[in-house]
Every structure is written in structure tokens, then in C-alpha cells.
Design a protein around this motif. Structure first.
Motif, PDB file in Angstrom:
ATOM      1  N   ILE A 164       6.966  11.552 -10.524  1.00  0.00           N
ATOM      2  CA  ILE A 164       8.284  11.759 -11.338  1.00  0.00           C
ATOM      3  C   ILE A 164       8.320  10.568 -12.299  1.00  0.00           C
ATOM      4  O   ILE A 164       8.768  10.899 -13.443  1.00  0.00           O
ATOM      5  CB  ILE A 164       9.303  11.904 -10.219  1.00  0.00           C
ATOM      6  N   ASP A 165       8.548   9.545 -11.695  1.00  0.00           N
ATOM      7  CA  ASP A 165       8.744   8.111 -12.734  1.00  0.00           C
ATOM      8  C   ASP A 165       8.013   7.001 -12.113  1.00  0.00           C
ATOM      9  O   ASP A 165       6.938   6.526 -12.376  1.00  0.00           O
ATOM     10  CB  ASP A 165      10.106   7.944 -12.827  1.00  0.00           C
ATOM     11  N   ASP A 166       8.709   6.293 -11.018  1.00  0.00           N
ATOM     12  CA  ASP A 166       8.041   4.985 -10.603  1.00  0.00           C
ATOM     13  C   ASP A 166       7.918   5.111  -9.075  1.00  0.00           C
ATOM     14  O   ASP A 166       8.827   5.818  -8.536  1.00  0.00           O
ATOM     15  CB  ASP A 166       8.723   3.805 -11.126  1.00  0.00           C
ATOM     16  N   ALA A 167       7.301   4.315  -8.329  1.00  0.00           N
ATOM     17  CA  ALA A 167       7.047   4.166  -6.971  1.00  0.00           C
ATOM     18  C   ALA A 167       8.376   3.530  -6.300  1.00  0.00           C
ATOM     19  O   ALA A 167       8.817   2.746  -7.094  1.00  0.00           O
ATOM     20  CB  ALA A 167       5.945   3.343  -6.465  1.00  0.00           C
ATOM     21  N   PRO A 222       0.997  -1.161   0.155  1.00  0.00           N
ATOM     22  CA  PRO A 222       0.060  -0.078   0.012  1.00  0.00           C
ATOM     23  C   PRO A 222       0.964   1.126   0.202  1.00  0.00           C
ATOM     24  O   PRO A 222       0.528   2.275  -0.577  1.00  0.00           O
ATOM     25  CB  PRO A 222      -0.848  -0.137   1.490  1.00  0.00           C
ATOM     26  N   CYS A 223       2.060   1.081   0.423  1.00  0.00           N
ATOM     27  CA  CYS A 223       3.033   2.487   0.665  1.00  0.00           C
ATOM     28  C   CYS A 223       3.390   2.738  -0.820  1.00  0.00           C
ATOM     29  O   CYS A 223       3.571   3.822  -1.189  1.00  0.00           O
ATOM     30  CB  CYS A 223       4.097   2.397   1.690  1.00  0.00           C
ATOM     31  N   GLU A 224       3.613   1.798  -1.675  1.00  0.00           N
ATOM     32  CA  GLU A 224       3.969   1.915  -2.921  1.00  0.00           C
ATOM     33  C   GLU A 224       2.977   2.587  -3.696  1.00  0.00           C
ATOM     34  O   GLU A 224       3.255   3.365  -4.704  1.00  0.00           O
ATOM     35  CB  GLU A 224       4.427   0.604  -3.659  1.00  0.00           C
ATOM     36  N   LYS A 225       1.700   2.327  -3.773  1.00  0.00           N
ATOM     37  CA  LYS A 225       0.620   2.864  -4.166  1.00  0.00           C
ATOM     38  C   LYS A 225       0.453   4.378  -4.039  1.00  0.00           C
ATOM     39  O   LYS A 225       0.062   5.028  -4.656  1.00  0.00           O
ATOM     40  CB  LYS A 225      -0.842   2.182  -3.814  1.00  0.00           C
ATOM     41  N   ALA A 226       0.873   4.805  -2.796  1.00  0.00           N
ATOM     42  CA  ALA A 226       0.737   6.130  -2.171  1.00  0.00           C
ATOM     43  C   ALA A 226       2.286   6.807  -2.453  1.00  0.00           C
ATOM     44  O   ALA A 226       2.094   7.963  -2.098  1.00  0.00           O
ATOM     45  CB  ALA A 226       0.204   6.410  -0.885  1.00  0.00           C
ATOM     46  N   CYS A 227       3.105   6.292  -2.952  1.00  0.00           N
ATOM     47  CA  CYS A 227       4.590   7.022  -3.123  1.00  0.00           C
ATOM     48  C   CYS A 227       4.648   8.085  -4.038  1.00  0.00           C
ATOM     49  O   CYS A 227       3.948   8.181  -5.198  1.00  0.00           O
ATOM     50  CB  CYS A 227       5.433   5.828  -3.559  1.00  0.00           C
ATOM     51  N   ARG A 228       4.950   9.102  -3.618  1.00  0.00           N
ATOM     52  CA  ARG A 228       4.909  10.348  -4.178  1.00  0.00           C
ATOM     53  C   ARG A 228       5.901  10.354  -5.440  1.00  0.00           C
ATOM     54  O   ARG A 228       5.916  11.208  -6.285  1.00  0.00           O
ATOM     55  CB  ARG A 228       5.519  11.568  -3.276  1.00  0.00           C
ATOM     56  N   CYS A 275       8.847  -2.763  -0.800  1.00  0.00           N
ATOM     57  CA  CYS A 275       8.795  -4.436  -0.487  1.00  0.00           C
ATOM     58  C   CYS A 275      10.033  -5.101  -0.739  1.00  0.00           C
ATOM     59  O   CYS A 275      10.645  -5.715   0.092  1.00  0.00           O
ATOM     60  CB  CYS A 275       7.650  -5.086  -1.056  1.00  0.00           C
ATOM     61  N   LEU A 276      10.589  -4.763  -1.936  1.00  0.00           N
ATOM     62  CA  LEU A 276      11.766  -5.412  -2.496  1.00  0.00           C
ATOM     63  C   LEU A 276      12.897  -4.986  -1.558  1.00  0.00           C
ATOM     64  O   LEU A 276      14.057  -5.655  -1.108  1.00  0.00           O
ATOM     65  CB  LEU A 276      12.005  -5.212  -3.612  1.00  0.00           C
TER      66      LEU A 276
END
Length: 175
Positions: free
Chosen positions: A52-55, A42-48, A59-60
Motif C-alpha cells: 500500500i505504501d511503506d512497511a 526481516p519482518c519489515e521486508k515481508a510486511c504486507r 524495529c522503531l
């Protein structure tokens, strides 16, 4: 969502300070190696950063820190065995039970984990495929818990009768 300091973890990994990165992760996440495989991110879905490019692949990065770092707090707890004199029973060796055991052991409490299944892991072991969560990853986390002093009692079904006869009066607390 876990409140983890992701920017600090990222900086430490970038600097090659994997054990320190793992320490940051384990402040809030007891089983990061496992979570690095199965977290819905869920944090990657909300990543600012997505603007710019990608979250950021949080997790990795958690998975990497768990594989490359050493859980220094667990090692220290295992070495010192700073016993509180308290003993806690944890019923269920699934993700919640294992996380509870980790934090109890860090506090110096003796911890017995009971589970009805042949091996600890609960849904992680018995409902998630090997492809999605390799069993050696679960094993890695269990080695840490055992090194800290967790005692696992598998094939042990806790019924109401068993609870009253064998568990309730032997422990200071039960989870």
C-alpha cells in the motif's frame, strides 16, 4: 520471525498503552531496546503494508515501547523474588546469555552471569559502534536484569579447570 504479535503491539502503542505494548514485545524478545537499534528487520521486508505504501517500522516501535514502557513483569519478578530454589550459571554476557538470564529470572531461578570481558554485553558492547548502538541502551537493559536479581561476574574467564572447580557443582544448571 520471532513470532511476536506485531498488530497488538501497534494497537497498544497507538492507544498510548506503552507498558502493555512492551509486555507484548517481551513475550518473545528479551532485549527489545537493544534490538530496536540493531535488528536487520526481516519482518519489515515481508510486511504486507508495503503493497500500500511503506512497511511498518517494527524495529522503531519495539525501541519506542522499550524506552516509554515499564517492564512490569521484570518489576514484579524483582519485587516478589519468587524463588524456585534453583540456581543457574550463564557463561557469556552477550545477547544470548543476557536473554537466557532474563527468562530464567522471570521463572524465579537465581542467575549468575559470567563473562571474560570487563563489562557485560559481548558483541553488542565490543563489536558494534556507539553510533549504531548507544551504550546507555545496553545499560538500560542491564539495569532491568540487575533489578531482577542477576549477578554479573566480569573479568572471569571460564576455562575447563575453572568450570570443574568453581562452577559445575555450585549450580543446578549451566548455560
Amino acid at each position: 520471525p520471532a513470532g511476536m504479535n506485531i498488530p497488538l503491539m501497534n494497537r497498544l502503542i497507538a492507544e498510548g498503552r506503552f507498558t502493555e505494548a512492551l509486555h507484548v514485545v517481551k513475550e518473545d524478545i528479551a532485549l527489545p531496546y537493544i534490538l530496536g537499534y540493531i535488528c536487520p528487520a526481516p519482518c519489515e521486508k515481508a510486511c504486507r503494508r508495503k503493497q500500500i505504501d511503506d512497511a511498518v517500522s517494527v524495529c522503531l516501535l519495539k525501541r519506542f515501547s522499550a524506552a516509554a514502557g515499564e517492564d512490569a513483569r521484570a518489576v514484579e519478578a524483582a519485587k516478589n523474588r519468587m524463588a524456585s530454589g534453583r540456581k543457574v550459571a550463564v557463561i557469556g554476557a552477550g545477547p544470548a546469555g543476557l536473554a537466557a538470564a532474563y527468562y530464567l529470572l522471570l521463572q524465579g531461578h537465581a542467575c549468575d552471569v559470567y563473562d571474560k570481558s570487563p563489562e557485560p554485553g559481548g558483541t553488542m558492547r565490543y563489536s558494534i559502534t556507539e553510533e549504531d548502538l548507544p551504550r546507555e541502551v545496553i545499560g538500560h537493559e542491564l539495569v532491568i536484569l540487575r533489578s531482577m536479581g542477576a549477578a554479573f561476574h566480569c573479568n572471569f574467564l571460564v576455562t575447563e579447570e575453572v568450570f570443574h572447580e568453581k562452577i559445575r557443582d555450585r549450580y543446578d544448571a549451566v548455560i
